[in-house]
Design an enzyme around this catalytic site. Structure first.
Site, short mmCIF file in Angstrom:
data_model
loop_
_atom_site.label_atom_id
_atom_site.label_comp_id
_atom_site.label_asym_id
_atom_site.label_seq_id
_atom_site.Cartn_x
_atom_site.Cartn_y
_atom_site.Cartn_z
N HIS B 79 56.09 51.79 54.06
CA HIS B 79 56.08 52.54 52.79
C HIS B 79 55.38 51.72 51.71
CE1 HIS B 79 57.50 54.59 49.15
NE2 HIS B 79 58.02 53.44 48.74
N ASP B 108 24.17 56.72 39.47
CA ASP B 108 25.07 56.59 40.62
C ASP B 108 25.65 55.18 40.58
OD1 ASP B 108 26.32 56.57 43.22
OD2 ASP B 108 24.93 58.16 43.82
N TRP B 144 56.59 44.21 53.03
CA TRP B 144 55.14 44.21 52.81
C TRP B 144 54.65 42.81 52.47
CZ3 TRP B 144 51.84 43.39 48.50
CH2 TRP B 144 52.48 43.08 47.31
N SER B 172 37.48 46.49 52.30
CA SER B 172 37.16 47.71 51.56
C SER B 172 37.30 47.50 50.05
CB SER B 172 38.09 48.84 52.04
OG SER B 172 38.11 49.88 51.11
N SER B 173 38.42 46.87 49.65
CA SER B 173 38.63 46.64 48.21
C SER B 173 37.57 45.73 47.63
CB SER B 173 39.98 45.99 47.96
OG SER B 173 41.00 46.81 48.39
N GLU B 258 47.51 41.04 41.99
CA GLU B 258 47.51 42.36 42.63
C GLU B 258 48.31 43.38 41.81
OE1 GLU B 258 46.14 43.86 45.12
OE2 GLU B 258 47.45 45.60 45.37
N TYR B 260 48.62 43.44 38.67
CA TYR B 260 47.81 43.87 37.52
C TYR B 260 46.63 44.70 37.97
CZ TYR B 260 50.97 41.08 34.91
OH TYR B 260 52.12 40.60 34.37
N SER B 271 44.27 54.83 27.63
CA SER B 271 43.48 54.59 26.42
C SER B 271 42.39 55.63 26.24
CB SER B 271 42.83 53.20 26.48
OG SER B 271 43.81 52.21 26.60
N HIS B 305 57.12 33.14 39.73
CA HIS B 305 58.33 33.82 39.23
C HIS B 305 58.88 34.79 40.27
CE1 HIS B 305 55.64 37.09 37.19
NE2 HIS B 305 55.97 37.47 38.39
N HIS B 306 58.14 35.01 41.35
CA HIS B 306 58.69 35.80 42.46
C HIS B 306 59.54 34.93 43.37
CE1 HIS B 306 55.99 39.31 41.76
NE2 HIS B 306 55.22 38.38 41.25
N THR B 331 50.79 42.57 26.55
CA THR B 331 51.24 43.89 26.99
C THR B 331 51.81 44.66 25.81
OG1 THR B 331 51.86 42.78 29.03
CG2 THR B 331 52.48 45.07 28.82
N LYS B 334 49.16 46.16 23.60
CA LYS B 334 48.61 47.42 24.12
C LYS B 334 49.51 48.59 23.73
CE LYS B 334 45.63 46.26 27.71
NZ LYS B 334 44.68 47.27 27.45
N ARG B 453 68.28 44.44 48.06
CA ARG B 453 67.27 45.39 48.50
C ARG B 453 67.06 45.24 50.01
NH1 ARG B 453 61.61 42.60 46.50
NH2 ARG B 453 60.70 44.37 47.57
#
Lengths: 189, 529, 375
Positions: B79, B108, B144, B172-173, B258, B260, B271, B305-306, B331, B334, B453
């Site tokens: 998921h 293009d 993941w 691809s990215s 990632e 962000y 915006s 921080h993770h 942030t 914004k 979790r």
């Protein structure tokens, strides 16, 4: 338009170089992490190289409690323990602690002990003059051995560290071992 | 304006679209590729959503009812991967493909053939990933994030499927990102200086740089997983002198930027939409640009921080806590700018605006929980609980996904040439915004009360909260069928024909071409004022 | 706005059933956990105030500046002073948050001068506790019956949060935990102590607590560690120091007696029925989670025992004992030599070699196990 194409291909090349560089950087993080850990004691691993004992002043005003833990990783049936649970030591003083290992199986095996220190910061001040963890330890079937570990605590150790724990986890590395005696064994068989 | 429309209208008769399947397989047209990306992302959104339904159904009440724990772990893992790499990121690339050339007045994308490739390898990546679910031993079940040694020593062959599919998604990215950078830097219409670019283009430019900086690092990290699993290396195995925690450092060095990557384009979309429906220029354009850049740069300094609970020295914990807290400043800038844009505007509430406003409010709630998570001592309690799950779903679902829906409703008339069913779209909005809060808000409570979790079963005290969450989940899942219906109806060209500029306050070159946008636009660059 | 009534309705509906449902972070029972709770509430209130201001302004704008009320938009779009203000003010708020966070963190990480040291080891899917100062160690496993999990029995009060042997610690003393793992990364979490520490294989992490109130405190593994991640709870009982001393002396004597009894039992032969009965019990509680109650395993993940592999190999007895006793490195198969008694090991191996139509007829006795383990 062709100028446009040229500009594009220059930029694409640069970007591809960046991508390749970042891919390499990902791998470069591995040695960088090791160096970083060595400098800061980040992950609590002790140095893999023998320290030479320099004549340092023994700080008798302080006593550090050093605890020893021995653990077996999965799949290694050796008996493995330290001869003493803990020692109390003045910074600067050297000490020898014996670790006992026995291989109760019917095959020759090679083991590697992996050290870890908690709190991690203390690993910066733990200097091992001699340690069985520097090398892989072979043990023939049924044999046992006494492995000495000589160390001293750097007198620069901060005051707030009064106790630290040194743990060894023993892993079976027979299959990957470089100093395998498998070949010899085959001949005798 | 009218002359421009006439001129392009004339072009529209000479569109020369190839027909049949070949058009889509071999297309190098940015609009076709954008369309492919968007449909792909929509399909993946429903695939990932179906997995979420399995998860919520199992968690509807305590005890094991529907699935085995091992399959449950596969569901949470896949998921996450499908939603991140299959739904959110391709949707943004699709929007970039469609809109960036039109917004900067380019004919293009700069590298059309690479563009074709970057899309067409994606379906293969997801065939591998989804196919692994049907293999012996099942798909990846290690989250993941694929922490070693769970992924290296206990993943079985699912690790290989995982690594290969992530490699392809990464390639691809990266190709997509290179294309965006080259297009934006080299193909702008004369007079379109960087500081005149629409915010969406700016945010995507910065996102593209983030992508080429961190996707290769992810590729490196998963390659190390692969060699640890199959080729006897021990990057992450203590037995051979490695460190499992090092994987987390490398992974999150990718992982935080990632995050962000998945939100900066949203900032660009919002915006564009808020000024359009407030009929007022975006407040503080240049500070918006600088704030985006600041967020991107800071994202490289906060990864650990993770990992506060992995056992770091105090100095490191403090460093990462302070850096993370500082991100709240740009942030905040914004969000204040968006509010100031609305202030004394002349607001109307068409569907894109509704989604954009919901984005601002709900993303801010996700920001608050993010700030709470940044506080290291409190994070020891929050970490790996449903509080974290609530946090990242607020920023990714009501953040990223809501902004993508806002974008779809904003530009759909331009893409299809027809106005979608506005009543139905508003029904979709209200159903979504109500159900999404029933779905994710109670998760905060579950987490604070102590529910970890990634568990298939839980203690009875969490039963009520989970039941509400599951009801919200089913409702949110069903609501998205309304979205599918609206989009399909519009794509079948049912409804009113759309003007070239259906929104009164909208600005930008994309509105100067007719709707639907002709196959080829801006072969002659437009004039920039 | 429309969502409010529905939301309230849902919460109301669920309330009667959950009078004791907890919705906020626990205050916990230690000085540290109380400080963490205060920190949590402080940040929460700050966020609420900011939220009220920002969302308030948005809603005012949505109501007062809608097109029907304000047909002509203003055209300001820049103001450096305002921009500076909303950069500086949040920064100051953040500094205000960082100060208590920093002091709390430094207090939390001070592990010096502990009275009791306990080694906490996670493995798939249980905890092992070893008292450093005493000769006491034991595994702590989920005690909830499988039937409750499969909804065949009613769920008990502490469903999934109960263990066979809880960790016991003294109150009023500083207890230091050395956290590590045997296989994958686990995370030892007790919310009431505000402790969550990852257990990393090959490394030791440390943390500490000082509990003032005696009581039973429950937590769970917090890091995804494989299939039964949700089924490895932590239960800690805090006892008054005198009671703790009594407990630890008793348990020390008990463990010593058990070791001696095991030695005595070595010479005893068990009958096939005895072995099979005990073996089935041990198998279902220890092995069935992976190899499945019918011995079929899970294709591609956990190998089948019924009708295949070492369990039916006539010459495989010693290999079979080796695998069960020492585990297989690089797989999920653990070393059960430390976890089960020799009788239990002998019984479970006998069971595996004779159940599900394996019918090898092999009987394994404790003495056979002893031979492999201690020569």
């Amino acid at each position: 338009m062709s100028e446009q194409h040229q500009n594009n291909s220059i930029l694409v090349k640069r970007l591809l170089l960046t991508v390749a560089g970042m891919f390499a950087f990902g791998f470069a993080l591995v040695p960088l992490y090791d160096v970083f850990c060595e400098v800061t004691g980040f992950n609590g691993r002790t140095s893999n190289e023998a320290a030479t004992y320099e004549m340092v002043e023994i700080d008798e005003s302080r006593t550090i409690r050093v605890q020893f833990l021995t653990r077996n990783a999965k799949g290694i049936p050796w008996k493995f323990e330290s001869s003493v649970k803990e020692v109390r030591i003045h910074p600067g003083e050297t000490k020898v602690v014996n670790f006992l290992a026995a291989n109760p199986t019917q095959s020759d095996m090679v083991a590697q002990a992996i050290p870890s220190v908690a709190p991690a910061e203390a690993s910066l001040y733990l200097n091992k003059v001699e340690c069985f963890c520097f090398n892989q330890q072979p043990l023939t079937a049924g044999a046992n051995t006494k492995m000495p570990m000589q160390f001293y605590v750097d007198p620069d150790i901060p005051d707030h560290i009064t106790t630290f724990t040194l743990s060894y986890t023993l892993y079976d590395v027979t299959a990957q071992s470089s100093q395998s005696f498998k070949d010899e064994q085959k001949e005798t068989e | 304006m009218s002359t421009a429309v006439d001129a392009t209208h004339h072009d529209a008769h000479h569109d020369h679209k190839p027909s049949g399947i070949g058009r889509w397989l071999f297309t190098t047209n940015h609009k076709d590729i954008g369309t492919l990306y968007l449909w792909f992302s929509l399909i993946m959104f429903f695939v990932g959503g179906a997995m979420a339904m399995v998860i919520r159904a199992e968690l509807f009440q305590p005890g094991l009812q529907l699935v085995e724990p091992h399959f449950f772990n596969q569901m949470t893992t896949v998921h996450g991967l499908v939603m991140i790499f299959g739904a959110v990121m391709p949707a943004f690339v699709g929007l970039a493909n469609w809109m960036i050339p039109m917004m900067i007045g380019a004919p293009d994308m700069a590298l059309p053939r690479m563009n074709n490739w970057s899309f067409w390898i994606l379906p293969f990546a997801f065939c591998i990933l989804l196919g692994s679910l049907f293999s012996a031993g099942g798909g990846p079940a290690f989250g993941w994030t694929a922490y070693a040694p769970l992924s290296t020593q206990y993943g079985g062959d699912s690790t290989a499927y995982f690594v290969f599919s992530v490699h392809i998604m990464g390639i691809s990215s990266i190709m997509g990102a290179i294309n965006v950078i080259v297009t934006v830097l080299n193909m702008r219409a004369p007079g379109m200086t960087l500081m005149k670019m629409p915010m969406f283009v700016w945010t995507w430019l910065i996102t593209a740089f983030l992508l080429i900086a961190v996707m290769p690092v992810l590729a490196g990290a998963v390659t190390m997983l692969l060699t640890d699993t199959y080729f006897g290396t021990s990057f992450f195995d203590a037995a051979g002198g490695g460190d499992p925690v090092m994987y987390q450092h490398i992974f999150w060095f990718f992982g935080h930027p990632e995050v962000y990557i998945m939100i900066l384009p949203s900032f660009g979309i919002v915006s564009a939409i808020i000024p359009a429906f407030a009929r007022k220029k975006l407040f503080g354009y240049s500070s918006m640009v600088y704030a985006t850049a600041a967020i991107a740069l800071l994202s490289f300094l906060v990864w650990a921080h993770h990992m506060f609970t992995t056992g770091m020295p105090v100095f490191a914990e403090l460093f990462f806590m302070y850096c993370t807290m500082i991100i709240a400043v740009p942030t905040g800038v914004k969000i204040f700018n968006w509010v100031a844009t609305m202030w004394r505007g002349s607001l109307t509430f068409e569907t894109p605006m509704l989604f954009a406003l919901a984005f601002v409010i709900l993303f801010t709630i996700g920001g608050f929980s993010g700030l709470m998570l940044a506080i290291t001592p409190a994070d020891f309690q929050y970490h790996d609980t449903y509080f974290v799950v609530a946090h990242f779903h607020y920023v990714l679902v009501t953040g990223a996904v809501f902004s993508i829906m806002a974008a779809a409703y904003y530009w759909l008339p331009k893409w299809s040439g027809y106005m979608y069913d506005t009543t139905l779209s508003k029904v979709h909005f209200w159903l979504s915004v109500i159900s999404v809060n029933i779905l994710f808000f109670p998760m905060h409570f579950a987490g604070l009360a102590g529910m970890p979790r990634r568990i298939p079963d839980y203690a009875t005290q969490f039963a009520d909260v989970n039941q509400i969450t599951s009801i919200g989940g089913f409702a949110f899942g069903l609501s998205q069928l309304v979205f599918l219906w609206v989009v399909i109806k519009c794509a079948q060209k049912k409804g009113e024909k759309a003007d070239s500029k259906p929104w009164e306050g909208a600005e930008g070159f994309e509105w100067s071409v007719p709707s639907p946008a002709p196959y080829h636009t801006f072969e002659k660059p437009p004039k920039v004022e | 706005m429309k969502m409010k009534p529905l939301w309230t309705l849902l919460v109301m509906l669920s309330l009667p059933a959950s009078a004791e449902s907890q919705l906020n972070l626990t205050k916990g029972v230690t000085e540290v956990s109380n400080r963490v709770y205060d920190l949590h509430m402080t940040i929460f209130y700050i966020c609420c105030v900011i939220g009220v201001v920002v969302f308030g302004l948005m809603f005012i704008s949505m109501i007062r500046h809608r097109k029907s009320k304000n047909p002509k938009p203003a055209n300001f779009h820049e103001n450096v002073k305002v921009e500076i203000a909303w950069t500086i003010i949040p920064l100051l708020i953040l500094v205000g948050m960082a100060i208590p966070a920093t002091t709390t963190l430094i207090a939390m990480e001070d592990t010096s001068d502990a009275d009791v040291t306990i080694q906490v080891t996670g493995s798939q899917w249980k905890w092992h506790y070893k008292y450093f100062e005493n000769d006491v160690e034991f595994f702590s496993r989920l005690a909830t019956q499988q039937e409750q999990i499969n909804n065949k029995f009613d769920k008990s009060e502490n469903y999934l949060l109960e263990v066979d042997r809880p960790l016991v610690i003294p109150t009023g003393q500083k207890v230091r935990f050395l956290v590590t793992s045997d296989d994958v990364i686990h995370s030892w979490w007790v919310p009431d102590f505000a402790i969550k520490k990852d257990a990393n294989p090959g490394f030791i992490n440390e943390t500490w607590t000082k509990v003032d109130e005696p009581g039973v405190y429950r937590g769970q593994c917090a890091e995804l560690c494989g299939k039964d991640h949700g089924f490895m709870p932590v239960v800690v009982i805090a006892k008054e120091p005198a009671e703790y001393e009594k407990w630890i002396t008793e348990i020390e004597a008990e463990q010593e007696a058990a070791r001696q009894r095991e030695q005595e039992l070595l010479s005893m032969e068990m009958s096939k029925d005895e072995l099979m009965d005990l073996g089935e019990k041990v198998y279902n509680s220890t092995c069935a989670a992976c190899h499945q109650p019918n011995g079929q395993g899970v294709n591609g993940v956990f190998p089948a025992l019924a009708g295949s592999g070492v369990a039916v190999d006539p010459d495989g007895t010693s290999k079979h004992i080796d695998i069960v006793v020492n585990g297989v490195s690089g797989t999920a198969m653990q070393a059960f030599g430390e976890q089960l008694s020799m009788q239990e090991l002998a019984a479970v191996i006998t069971y595996e070699r004779n159940a599900w139509g394996n019918d090898t007829g092999d009987l394994i006795q404790a003495a056979d196990i002893n031979e492999v383990m201690n020569q």
